[in-house]
Design a protein around this motif. Structure first.
Motif, PDB file in Angstrom:
ATOM      1  N   ASP A   1       6.330  -3.571  -9.310  1.00 18.72           N
ATOM      2  CA  ASP A   1       5.171  -3.007  -8.618  1.00 18.72           C
ATOM      3  C   ASP A   1       5.570  -1.862  -7.690  1.00 18.72           C
ATOM      4  OD1 ASP A   1       3.545  -4.785  -9.914  1.00 18.72           O
ATOM      5  OD2 ASP A   1       3.242  -6.116  -8.196  1.00 18.72           O
TER       6      ASP A   1
ATOM      7  N   TYR B   1       4.348   2.164  -8.004  1.00 19.67           N
ATOM      8  CA  TYR B   1       3.811   3.012  -6.945  1.00 19.67           C
ATOM      9  C   TYR B   1       4.560   4.345  -6.860  1.00 19.67           C
ATOM     10  CZ  TYR B   1       3.448   5.186  -2.421  1.00 19.67           C
ATOM     11  OH  TYR B   1       3.307   6.135  -1.434  1.00 19.67           O
TER      12      TYR B   1
ATOM     13  N   ALA C   1      -4.471   6.176  -5.129  1.00 15.34           N
ATOM     14  CA  ALA C   1      -5.195   4.893  -5.112  1.00 15.34           C
ATOM     15  C   ALA C   1      -5.818   4.597  -6.461  1.00 15.34           C
ATOM     16  CB  ALA C   1      -6.268   4.919  -4.024  1.00 15.34           C
TER      17      ALA C   1
ATOM     18  N   THR D   1      -2.655   3.457  -8.773  1.00 14.84           N
ATOM     19  CA  THR D   1      -1.897   2.236  -8.485  1.00 14.84           C
ATOM     20  C   THR D   1      -2.508   1.482  -7.308  1.00 14.84           C
ATOM     21  OG1 THR D   1       0.280   1.356  -7.866  1.00 14.84           O
ATOM     22  CG2 THR D   1      -0.295   3.540  -7.018  1.00 14.84           C
ATOM     23  N   PRO D   2      -2.539   0.155  -7.385  1.00 18.25           N
ATOM     24  CA  PRO D   2      -3.026  -0.643  -6.242  1.00 18.25           C
ATOM     25  C   PRO D   2      -1.902  -1.067  -5.302  1.00 18.25           C
ATOM     26  CG  PRO D   2      -2.730  -2.075  -8.116  1.00 18.25           C
ATOM     27  CD  PRO D   2      -2.324  -0.686  -8.585  1.00 18.25           C
ATOM     28  N   HIS D   3      -0.685  -0.582  -5.533  1.00 16.28           N
ATOM     29  CA  HIS D   3       0.489  -1.144  -4.859  1.00 16.28           C
ATOM     30  C   HIS D   3       1.006  -0.321  -3.686  1.00 16.28           C
ATOM     31  CE1 HIS D   3       0.466  -3.834  -8.226  1.00 16.28           C
ATOM     32  NE2 HIS D   3       0.803  -2.893  -9.085  1.00 16.28           N
ATOM     33  N   ARG D   4       0.276   0.710  -3.264  1.00 20.25           N
ATOM     34  CA  ARG D   4       0.821   1.630  -2.265  1.00 20.25           C
ATOM     35  C   ARG D   4       1.339   0.926  -1.015  1.00 20.25           C
ATOM     36  NH1 ARG D   4      -2.416   6.032   1.549  1.00 20.25           N
ATOM     37  NH2 ARG D   4      -0.618   6.433   2.918  1.00 20.25           N
ATOM     38  N   HIS D   5       0.498   0.195  -0.319  1.00 21.08           N
ATOM     39  CA  HIS D   5       0.876  -0.355   0.987  1.00 21.08           C
ATOM     40  C   HIS D   5       1.976  -1.405   0.860  1.00 21.08           C
ATOM     41  CE1 HIS D   5      -2.231   1.954   2.890  1.00 21.08           C
ATOM     42  NE2 HIS D   5      -3.139   1.468   2.068  1.00 21.08           N
TER      43      HIS D   5
END
Length: 240
Positions: A189, A193, A216, A219-223
């Motif tokens: 993941d 990102y 965003a 990918t949903p994995h940024r943070h």
């Protein structure tokens, strides 16, 4: 000690006395730098000061003295180097694998039953393992880049796998995406990102609002990934 840096010079290094301690400092003069900058090279455990073309050595020293507490704290919090060795561990896609030296093996380096086996003489184990991981990075990161390219329609001109001391990835104006081979040790993941981040630069060569909207969407994995890299990235840079 190095001589004063005036005019273009290659990378130089010296030991500087800072707050009562001797610390390694590497000086880098860059024709593209617009201002003085200071960073920590986690892989080499040293301070790096970048000088613009006309900046003087003393200006860099002043910057270092002004940020001495920060720099020393960052050096103190670096993880210990973790050399690869027989009986140790190496990480791929975020999963730890034991290292087993097989001196009589004839397959180079291979994964078997969750273990990374390395043939050949013991003094060359680390070098052979690094070559293997770089090859794995080309295959695995390349495949994940291709998959995300197919979904996004963002097509880089080419992919380059490098060994950089601070960046996990970059995207040039000509469409070349660079990925740090050490990223192959991070969870999938996190890789996703970083790849999405660099692909987004194919459309937006900045970090403005439109860029982050596109990231965003990719990918949903940024943070999670940014937090993971802050906490664990230095250990990947020091692995070898």
């Amino acid at each position: 000690m190095t001589a004063s840096l005036s005019g273009p010079r290659p990378v130089e290094a010296e030991i500087v006395r800072l707050a009562g301690r001797d610390v390694p400092v590497r000086w880098r003069r860059s024709s593209r730098a617009r201002r003085l900058s200071l960073r920590i090279d986690a892989r080499e455990a040293e301070i790096v000061i970048t000088l613009p073309p006309r900046a003087e050595h003393e200006a860099g020293m002043a910057l270092l003295r002004n940020h001495a507490v920060w720099a020393l704290s960052r050096l103190d919090h670096l993880p210990a180097a973790a050399p690869w060795h027989d009986g140790g561990q190496v990480v791929l896609d975020g999963c730890a694998h034991g290292i087993v030296h097989c001196p009589d093996g004839r397959r180079g380096v291979w994964i078997e039953s969750g273990v990374v086996k390395v043939s050949g003489e013991a003094p060359f184990l680390r070098r052979r393992l690094m070559t293997f991981l770089r090859q794995e990075a080309g295959h695995r990161l390349g495949a994940r880049l291709t998959a995300l390219t197919g979904l996004s329609g963002l097509r880089p001109r080419r992919l380059v796998i490098k060994d950089t001391s601070s960046r996990w990835g970059s995207c040039s104006a000509n469409g070349t995406v660079m990925l740090n081979w050490r990223l192959v040790m991070a969870p999938v993941d996190v890789q996703h990102y970083v790849i999405a981040h660099e692909l987004a630069h194919l459309r937006h060569m900045n970090h403005g609002p439109d860029f982050w909207v596109l990231v965003a969407a990719l990918t949903p994995h940024r943070h999670m990934a940014e937090t993971w890299l802050r906490r664990h990235g230095p250990a990947l840079l020091r692995a070898a």
